[in-house]
Enzyme design. Structure first.
Site, PDB file in Angstrom:
ATOM      1  N   ASN A  43       0.839  -1.194   0.000  1.00 42.02           N
ATOM      2  CA  ASN A  43       0.000   0.000   0.000  1.00 42.02           C
ATOM      3  C   ASN A  43       0.877   1.249   0.000  1.00 42.02           C
ATOM      4  OD1 ASN A  43       0.567  -0.795   2.780  1.00 42.02           O
ATOM      5  ND2 ASN A  43      -0.986   0.652   3.468  1.00 42.02           N
ATOM      6  N   GLU A  45       0.140   5.252   0.668  1.00 40.08           N
ATOM      7  CA  GLU A  45      -0.790   6.307   1.046  1.00 40.08           C
ATOM      8  C   GLU A  45      -0.349   7.647   0.471  1.00 40.08           C
ATOM      9  OE1 GLU A  45      -2.260   4.287   5.234  1.00 40.08           O
ATOM     10  OE2 GLU A  45      -1.058   6.111   5.318  1.00 40.08           O
ATOM     11  N   ASN A  46      -1.264   8.603   0.512  1.00 43.61           N
ATOM     12  CA  ASN A  46      -1.029   9.915  -0.067  1.00 43.61           C
ATOM     13  C   ASN A  46      -1.621  10.958   0.866  1.00 43.61           C
ATOM     14  OD1 ASN A  46      -1.845  12.272  -1.878  1.00 43.61           O
ATOM     15  ND2 ASN A  46      -0.644  11.020  -3.291  1.00 43.61           N
ATOM     16  N   CYS A  54      -3.859   0.534  -2.888  1.00 49.59           N
ATOM     17  CA  CYS A  54      -3.869  -0.674  -2.060  1.00 49.59           C
ATOM     18  C   CYS A  54      -2.781  -1.638  -2.515  1.00 49.59           C
ATOM     19  CB  CYS A  54      -5.224  -1.360  -2.151  1.00 49.59           C
ATOM     20  SG  CYS A  54      -6.593  -0.405  -1.475  1.00 49.59           S
ATOM     21  N   GLU A  56      -3.017  -4.844  -2.986  1.00 52.95           N
ATOM     22  CA  GLU A  56      -3.507  -5.784  -3.991  1.00 52.95           C
ATOM     23  C   GLU A  56      -3.467  -5.162  -5.386  1.00 52.95           C
ATOM     24  OE1 GLU A  56      -6.023  -6.416  -0.202  1.00 52.95           O
ATOM     25  OE2 GLU A  56      -4.979  -4.778  -1.208  1.00 52.95           O
ATOM     26  N   CYS A  93     -10.233  -4.930   0.316  1.00 55.98           N
ATOM     27  CA  CYS A  93     -11.387  -4.033   0.325  1.00 55.98           C
ATOM     28  C   CYS A  93     -12.289  -4.379  -0.865  1.00 55.98           C
ATOM     29  CB  CYS A  93     -10.932  -2.575   0.279  1.00 55.98           C
ATOM     30  SG  CYS A  93     -10.250  -2.061  -1.313  1.00 55.98           S
TER      31      CYS A  93
END
Length: 139
Positions: A43, A45-46, A54, A56, A93
């Site tokens: 993952n 993030e931002n 993600c 996946e 998710c």
């Protein structure tokens, strides 16, 4: 083809490179493509939360960039570093379940792991029942 340990180790290694400064919840994913090759992603993030990526999705992108187009199995490895013994499952998710479905059959194994190893295995059908997939659009 190699066993689950190979997928687990690939996901563990890439999880360490995750960029999760906001949630502090690092996730790694490893795909075994039908070719037998393993592709991994973490993952990212931002600051413009939630415009991150993600694990996946990263693994799927790596798989496609590597020339593979079919998932034989996937392992998702994630836990909260502040409480690694928490019993919860880090399942994909909803968006990632659909991304996986684009490249996987409903019977494809989805393994969910924590720091100690595999916590549970599902089929994609169990996680995304009655799914809409590429065959729905075939003419």
């Amino acid at each position: 083809m190699g066993g689950l340990n190979e997928l687990f180790e690939a996901a563990r290694a890439v999880r360490e490179r995750a960029h999760a400064p906001y949630s502090r919840f690092k996730v790694g994913a490893a795909i075994r493509a039908r070719s037998g090759r393993i592709h991994a992603g973490c993952n990212v993030e931002n600051a413009a939360y939630p415009v991150g990526a993600c694990a996946e999705g990263g693994a799927i992108s790596a798989m496609v960039a590597g020339g593979d187009v079919a998932i034989a199995e996937i392992l998702v490895l994630g836990w909260n570093d502040a409480n690694p013994d928490a019993p919860g499952l880090t399942t994909p998710c909803g968006g990632c379940r659909q991304r996986i479905r684009e490249f996987a059959a409903p019977s494809t194994p989805v393994h969910v792991a924590g720091p100690e190893g595999i916590r549970r295995s599902f089929t994609l059908e169990e996680l995304l029942p009655a799914s809409f997939g590429p065959e729905n659009l075939e003419g």
